[in-house]
Each structure stands twice: as structure tokens, then as C-alpha cells.
Design an enzyme around this catalytic site. Structure first.
Site, short mmCIF file in Angstrom:
data_model
loop_
_atom_site.label_atom_id
_atom_site.label_comp_id
_atom_site.label_asym_id
_atom_site.label_seq_id
_atom_site.Cartn_x
_atom_site.Cartn_y
_atom_site.Cartn_z
N PRO A 12 -30.21 -34.02 30.80
CA PRO A 12 -29.17 -34.31 29.81
C PRO A 12 -28.30 -35.46 30.29
O PRO A 12 -28.06 -35.60 31.50
CB PRO A 12 -28.35 -33.00 29.76
CG PRO A 12 -28.67 -32.28 31.03
CD PRO A 12 -30.06 -32.69 31.41
N ASP B 210 -31.72 -39.14 36.44
CA ASP B 210 -32.14 -39.34 35.04
C ASP B 210 -33.26 -38.36 34.67
O ASP B 210 -33.34 -37.93 33.53
CB ASP B 210 -32.65 -40.77 34.86
CG ASP B 210 -31.49 -41.76 34.93
OD1 ASP B 210 -30.45 -41.47 34.33
OD2 ASP B 210 -31.62 -42.80 35.62
N ASN C 224 -30.45 -38.72 45.43
CA ASN C 224 -30.18 -40.16 45.57
C ASN C 224 -29.12 -40.38 46.63
O ASN C 224 -28.63 -39.43 47.23
CB ASN C 224 -29.79 -40.75 44.21
CG ASN C 224 -28.54 -40.09 43.67
OD1 ASN C 224 -27.47 -40.17 44.26
ND2 ASN C 224 -28.68 -39.41 42.53
O1 C5P Z 1 -27.33 -44.24 32.48
P1 C5P Z 1 -26.70 -44.46 33.80
O2 C5P Z 1 -27.09 -43.45 34.83
O3 C5P Z 1 -26.81 -45.85 34.36
O4 C5P Z 1 -25.14 -44.27 33.48
C1 C5P Z 1 -24.22 -44.08 34.48
C2 C5P Z 1 -23.05 -43.29 33.98
O5 C5P Z 1 -23.52 -42.20 33.21
C3 C5P Z 1 -22.24 -42.66 35.09
O6 C5P Z 1 -20.93 -42.54 34.63
C4 C5P Z 1 -22.90 -41.31 35.27
O7 C5P Z 1 -22.03 -40.38 35.84
C5 C5P Z 1 -23.24 -40.97 33.84
N1 C5P Z 1 -24.44 -40.15 33.68
C6 C5P Z 1 -24.32 -38.85 33.25
N2 C5P Z 1 -25.45 -38.10 33.05
C7 C5P Z 1 -26.66 -38.61 33.26
C8 C5P Z 1 -26.80 -39.94 33.69
C9 C5P Z 1 -25.67 -40.68 33.91
O8 C5P Z 1 -23.21 -38.37 33.06
N3 C5P Z 1 -27.73 -37.87 33.06
#
Ligand code: C5P
Length: 404
Positions: A307, A279, A211
């Protein structure tokens, strides 16, 4: 800041640069904070500030010549270099740095720097082209490898009329770095973990999914925490950024690597998850390159979930959980609503929400909303460095508040 350096001794080496005038202000600030200051003025340094003004401000004799036998009798260069808690070189000129990187010792300043086992902090200043020259780049790398610390240089207009990196850090910034290195920062003794950058998920040995995260905000946060004295582990996805001074970096590629490195870094007091973790990953990534075959349909990728590092760490049992867990939420709409929902879903303590519909990813500026129990707090648009410093200070304040 007043008296925060009581009893500490700083040896200040003033090199020959127009920014030497700032060192006079630095001496004043150090003395105000309670530090004792001895100064070495290089021969070139005397062209910019006088020994009289330096000694008036330090309240001490100024050292300037290696072959001054009286000084050798009173205090030899070995003792001079070792009697300090920290050696600060400001301005650190290209010439002084080149001498240090190559172990030359042909005047008092370079001899003290070679003879010492005391931590050394350099505040470089020079013309932009000199700073960017391959020789200086090499010397900086060598010195970093030797464990020498840096503060600055900053970017801006220079006395020589050019613009760019090369301006000496301001006295207040140097003071902050000195505070950190003297072990007096508000986060001294605290262990902090920061994740940053993207993750890179393989499709086959040559292709991957990633990304647009540049890692700049996470790196700036790691640096700002280290400036306040924290012991920082930065777990970074693949980015081309220099590791901030004083930060221990662990480089990873995939989300699963990042999860493993995070678990390995525990226990910590504070964990900040800035990384844009993928994700999903490709469920059936192959060990062989996927071949394009004439007439065959394009391959189909099947994904599986990665994870969630933030959620996992946030939901650890109390004993293993960092006392402050901070997540980031990159959103393109309904910022506060979505970020607040994320805070509750993942069970972290704070969320830093930012609108990424503009050029935040990869850009220099950020505008964030800090969401805590007490509600959202909107911060003005500022550089990622400034955002990082404000977050680091907010964390330090919160930990201090908790200790009360
Ligand atoms: O779920 P989302 O990606 O929007 O959440 C963002 C937050 O979750 C950020 O702090 C990111 O570093 C963390 N994150 C994580 N592991 C993932 C997905 C997101 O630590 N697999």
C-alpha cells in the site's frame, strides 16, 4: 519569547557542575519570558555559583539546606516542590540523577525531587565517560521510564578537556524545552503523525528484504515537533534509535503494519511520511524456512505491491484528511522535477526532496529542497537535527498562517 511564560512558576535546581554558570543565564531568560523562578542550590552547586548571584537574578530567596528550620516554617520542601509548574534541574549531575533514579532523599534538592508530582526536566552535564558509564545509562533509562524529561546533553569540547556527549544544553535550548513542557509551544494542542525508518518485508521466517534507511531524519523530525509542543506519534520501522523525549512510538515491521498503525493514529492535524516504505513485498512469503536443496535451482521471488501510505492518506476525504500532509522524496537525479511530479501524483501538500546519491542514508547531514505550492525552496546542508527543527518551525508557521 517575551512574556510567553507569564504567570508560570519554575523551580530551578542547580547542581554542582562547571556548567552551573549557564543556569544564571537561564534564570535571566526565564524572567525575561515572564516566569517566576525559585532556585535550590545544592551544596556542590554553591562551589560553582553563589547564592547571592542566584537570588539577585531570581529576585527570591535561594533555598539550599533541608534542615533550615526557618524555611521549613516559611515553605516546607513539599510545598516548595509542588508550587511550581515545572521543576528544571540544570546542571543535572551524575550524582543527582543517581539519587533520583534510586529514590534517595538526603538533601533539599533530592527530597524535593522525590516529594513532587510536578513534571521534571533534567539538563544533564558530566564527563563523557561518566555519561557513557553503564550505571548512568541505567539511571537515565530508569528516569525516562519514570516519566522524567531530558534536554541534552550535547556533544562537544568539555571543560575537562575531553570531547563527546556530556556538555550541558545551551540556555536557549533549555528554554525551548521548558516552553514545550509548560504547554506554550507553537504546536501545543496539535496532533502530528510521523513515519520513519525502513520497512522490513519477510521472505520466510528468517529472511527479509529491507533498505538502508536509518530512521535518523524521521526521528529528529518527531523530536523537533515535540519540542514545539506537538502531540507526536512516531510510527517506526525496525531501527535501533532511542525514542525522542515526549514522543509516543509505535514500532512496526512491514508496510502493511505501518499502513494499519497510521490509520489507527488518525485523526491528526499533520502527517509527515519520512519512512522508506518498501514498494513491493514478497507475494508468497512462506511460514517455513526455504531450504537449500542440492541440485535444485535457487528460489524465485514473486513480488506484489505494498500500500502507498502517503498517497492513501493524501487522498482521504477532506473530513478525515490531515490538514497538512508532507511526503519525502529520495531521488538520485532530476530532484525538483521528480519530486514535483510525486507531489502531484500522490496529492500531498508538501514534498521534502533530498538527493540520496551521496551518504544521506545513514549519514548525519542532509540537504533538502522543500517543494510547496509556491515553488521549491533549497535549504543549506545541515545536520538532520537542524533540518528537522527548521521543518518543524516551518510547519508551525504554516499552521499559524492558516489560522489567520
Ligand atoms: O513513491 P516513493 O517511495 O518515492 O515516495 C516517497 C514518499 O512516499 C515518502 O514520503 C514515503 O514515506 C512515502 N511512501 C509511503 N508508502 C509507500 C511508499 C512511499 O508512504 N508504500
Amino acid at each position: 519569547m517575551t512574556n510567553s511564560m507569564n504567570g508560570k512558576q519554575v523551580l530551578l535546581i542547580i547542581g554542582g557542575g562547571i556548567a552551573a554558570y549557564k543556569s544564571l543565564e537561564l534564570i535571566r531568560l526565564l524572567r525575561k519570558a515572564g516566569a517566576g523562578v525559585k532556585a535550590i542550590l545544592t551544596r556542590a552547586g554553591t562551589e560553582f555559583v553563589t547564592p547571592l548571584s542566584v537570588s539577585a537574578l531570581t529576585g527570591e530567596k535561594v533555598y539550599s539546606d533541608l534542615f533550615d528550620l526557618t524555611d521549613e516554617a516559611e515553605m516546607g520542601h513539599i510545598q516548595l516542590s509542588r508550587s511550581a509548574d515545572l521543576i528544571v534541574v540544570a546542571p543535572a549531575t551524575a550524582d543527582l540523577m543517581a539519587k533520583m533514579a534510586n529514590g534517595l532523599a538526603n538533601d533539599l534538592a533530592s527530597t524535593c525531587l522525590l516529594a513532587t508530582d510536578t513534571p521534571v526536566l533534567l539538563s544533564p552535564t558530566m564527563n563523557v565517560r561518566m555519561w557513557q558509564h553503564a550505571a548512568t545509562r541505567r539511571n537515565v533509562e530508569t528516569l525516562r521510564g519514570d516519566g522524567i524529561h531530558f534536554v541534552g546533553p550535547n556533544e562537544g569540547d568539555m571543560a575537562c578537556g575531553e570531547f563527546g556527549p556530556g556538555r550541558m544544553a545551551e540556555p536557549a535550548e533549555i528554554m525551548q524545552a521548558i516552553t514545550t513542557h509548560l504547554g506554550n509551544g507553537p504546536l501545543t494542542g496539535k496532533k502530528v503523525l510521523v513515519t520513519a525508518g525502513p520497512t522490513c518485508e519477510p521472505i520466510d521466517p528468517v529472511r527479509y528484504l529491507a533498505n538502508r534507511s536509518s530512521g535518523k531524519q524521521g526521528f529528529a523530525i518527531a523530536g523537533a515537533l515535540a519540542e514545539l509542543g506537538a502531540d507526536v506519534t512516531l510510527i517506526a520501522g525496525p531501527v535501533h534509535l532511542d525514542t525522542p523525549p515526549g514522543v509516543a512510538r509505535v514500532s512496526v515491521e512491514t508496510a502493511r503494519d505501518m499502513m494499519a498503525a497510521t490509520e489507527q493514529a488518525l485523526p491528526v492535524d499533520v502527517a509527515i511520511f519520512v519512512a522508506a516504505v518498501a514498494d513491493w513485498r514478497v507475494a508468497d512469503a512462506t511460514n517455513q524456512k526455504i531450504k537449500k536443496q542440492k541440485g535444485a535451482p535457487p528460489p524465485t521471488l514473486t513480488f506484489c505491491e505494498n500500500p502507498d501510505i502517503l498517497a492513501t492518506i493524501s487522498q482521504l476525504p477532506k473530513k478525515a484528511r490531515p490538514s497538512l500532509v508532507i511526503g519525502f522524496a529520495a531521488e538520485t537525479e532530476n530532484l525538483i522535477e521528480h519530486a514535483t511530479a510525486k507531489l502531484q501524483r500522490k496529492k500531498c501538500d508538501w514534498i521534502v526532496a533530498n538527493d540520496v546519491s551521496g551518504d544521506v542514508m545513514g549519514g548525519e547531514d542532509n540537504q533538502v529542497i522543500l517543494i510547496r505550492q509556491q515553488g521549491p525552496e533549497s535549504w543549506p546542508q545541515m545536520s538532520k537535527q537542524q533540518t528537522a527543527r527548521r521543518l518543524a518551525q516551518t510547519i508551525a508557521d504554516a499552521l499559524q498562517e492558516n489560522q489567520k
